[in-house]
Design a protein around this motif. Structure first.
Motif, PDB file in Angstrom:
ATOM      1  N   ALA A  17     -36.928  30.808   3.969  1.00 45.23           N
ATOM      2  CA  ALA A  17     -37.840  31.076   3.291  1.00 45.23           C
ATOM      3  C   ALA A  17     -37.485  32.361   3.661  1.00 45.23           C
ATOM      4  CB  ALA A  17     -38.654  30.305   4.581  1.00 45.23           C
ATOM      5  N   ARG A  18     -37.432  32.965   5.365  1.00 46.94           N
ATOM      6  CA  ARG A  18     -37.686  34.214   5.453  1.00 46.94           C
ATOM      7  C   ARG A  18     -36.636  34.645   4.812  1.00 46.94           C
ATOM      8  NH1 ARG A  18     -36.754  37.022  11.514  1.00 46.94           N
ATOM      9  NH2 ARG A  18     -36.921  39.155  10.977  1.00 46.94           N
TER      10      ARG A  18
ATOM     11  N   ILE B  48     -39.338  34.090   0.724  1.00 45.91           N
ATOM     12  CA  ILE B  48     -40.509  33.341   0.004  1.00 45.91           C
ATOM     13  C   ILE B  48     -40.970  32.936   1.377  1.00 45.91           C
ATOM     14  CG2 ILE B  48     -39.238  32.195  -1.905  1.00 45.91           C
ATOM     15  CD1 ILE B  48     -38.475  30.099  -0.348  1.00 45.91           C
ATOM     16  N   THR B  49     -42.277  31.528   0.949  1.00 39.22           N
ATOM     17  CA  THR B  49     -43.164  31.412   2.451  1.00 39.22           C
ATOM     18  C   THR B  49     -42.853  30.045   2.761  1.00 39.22           C
ATOM     19  OG1 THR B  49     -44.512  30.330   0.986  1.00 39.22           O
ATOM     20  CG2 THR B  49     -45.211  32.242   1.124  1.00 39.22           C
ATOM     21  N   TYR B  50     -42.956  29.479   3.696  1.00 38.03           N
ATOM     22  CA  TYR B  50     -42.497  28.597   3.857  1.00 38.03           C
ATOM     23  C   TYR B  50     -43.224  27.355   3.088  1.00 38.03           C
ATOM     24  CZ  TYR B  50     -40.451  24.298   6.861  1.00 38.03           C
ATOM     25  OH  TYR B  50     -39.815  23.118   6.981  1.00 38.03           O
ATOM     26  N   ARG B  51     -44.500  27.392   2.931  1.00 39.47           N
ATOM     27  CA  ARG B  51     -44.896  26.203   1.901  1.00 39.47           C
ATOM     28  C   ARG B  51     -44.333  25.856   0.646  1.00 39.47           C
ATOM     29  NH1 ARG B  51     -51.571  26.477   1.712  1.00 39.47           N
ATOM     30  NH2 ARG B  51     -51.611  24.046   0.723  1.00 39.47           N
TER      31      ARG B  51
ATOM     32  N   VAL C 237     -28.283  38.652  -0.192  1.00 40.90           N
ATOM     33  CA  VAL C 237     -28.420  37.278   1.383  1.00 40.90           C
ATOM     34  C   VAL C 237     -27.604  37.643   2.676  1.00 40.90           C
ATOM     35  CG1 VAL C 237     -28.370  34.270   1.144  1.00 40.90           C
ATOM     36  CG2 VAL C 237     -29.627  36.313  -0.974  1.00 40.90           C
ATOM     37  N   GLU C 238     -26.655  37.704   2.092  1.00 40.15           N
ATOM     38  CA  GLU C 238     -25.139  37.986   3.140  1.00 40.15           C
ATOM     39  C   GLU C 238     -25.978  38.991   4.196  1.00 40.15           C
ATOM     40  OE1 GLU C 238     -20.509  37.982   1.457  1.00 40.15           O
ATOM     41  OE2 GLU C 238     -22.263  38.778   0.654  1.00 40.15           O
TER      42      GLU C 238
ATOM     43  N   PHE D  39     -29.899  38.533  10.139  1.00 38.29           N
ATOM     44  CA  PHE D  39     -31.059  37.499  11.685  1.00 38.29           C
ATOM     45  C   PHE D  39     -29.404  37.245  11.940  1.00 38.29           C
ATOM     46  CE2 PHE D  39     -33.765  35.699   7.672  1.00 38.29           C
ATOM     47  CZ  PHE D  39     -34.055  37.064   7.825  1.00 38.29           C
ATOM     48  N   ASP D  40     -28.416  37.482  12.549  1.00 38.86           N
ATOM     49  CA  ASP D  40     -27.320  36.627  13.175  1.00 38.86           C
ATOM     50  C   ASP D  40     -27.085  37.809  15.062  1.00 38.86           C
ATOM     51  OD1 ASP D  40     -26.816  33.713  11.926  1.00 38.86           O
ATOM     52  OD2 ASP D  40     -25.219  34.983  10.799  1.00 38.86           O
TER      53      ASP D  40
END
Length: 181
Positions: free
Chosen positions: A37-38, A42-45, A154-155, A161-162
């Motif tokens: 989501a992050r 978008i939101t988790y919802r 996205v990549e 994040f990694d």
């Protein structure tokens, strides 16, 4: 049509959608819902709703009961981000659902060279510059989303994040080493 047939057809169609033009990713590697989501913005919802309504289902591991974790693959996150971009431009979720189904049915081989165009009501899939020019020259194209650019976003997000995760693990390991010394 029974539910198992639908699920089988859906996963086969998803395989057709994402074949070439994307980085080679291990299908066993997945990202938890919060990370997906992050990364998609978008939101988790929203993520949960889209999974429950089968707009974008996790391909690594679906929810199989209370407490189970969905695991999303890279390609899933790319679709999530594309859906988000289309929503941001004012396209209805119903129209987006149709566009995603058309993409899957088309079996596009090179998503990095694909552009999604819209006139505000419908979404068109353009796989060449000539198709984009033709659509715009007819006055139909209002905006376009270059899938390759979204793919790279996205990549980059997932790599960041990694790296953040590794830094957090290194910091934790350093604290443990200090405590044990």
């Amino acid at each position: 049509m029974t539910a198992p047939e639908t699920a089988g057809e859906h996963s086969f169609a998803a395989d057709l959608l994402f074949t070439d033009g994307l980085p080679e990713m291990d299908d066993e590697v997945g990202y938890r819902g919060a990370v997906a989501a992050r990364a998609a913005g978008i939101t988790y919802r929203q993520l949960d709703y889209w999974a429950r309504t089968e707009l974008v289902e996790p391909t690594v591991r679906g929810a199989s009961g209370s407490g189970s974790q969905r695991m999303y693959g890279f390609r899933d996150i790319l679709v999530l981000k594309l859906v988000k971009r289309l929503l941001d431009t004012g396209i209805s979720l119903q129209q987006i659902r149709t566009a995603v189904e058309q993409l899957r049915a088309a079996g596009i081989r090179d998503l990095a060279g694909t552009t999604l165009m819209s006139d505000g009501a419908s979404v068109y899939l353009c796989t060449s510059n000539d198709e984009v020019i033709d659509l715009v020259s007819r006055g139909q194209g209002v905006f376009g989303i270059a899938v390759g650019k979204v793919l790279r976003e996205v990549e980059s997000t997932l790599v960041d994040f990694d790296a953040q995760t590794l830094e957090a693990l290194d910091e934790l390991a350093a604290r443990r080493a200090v405590r044990s010394a």
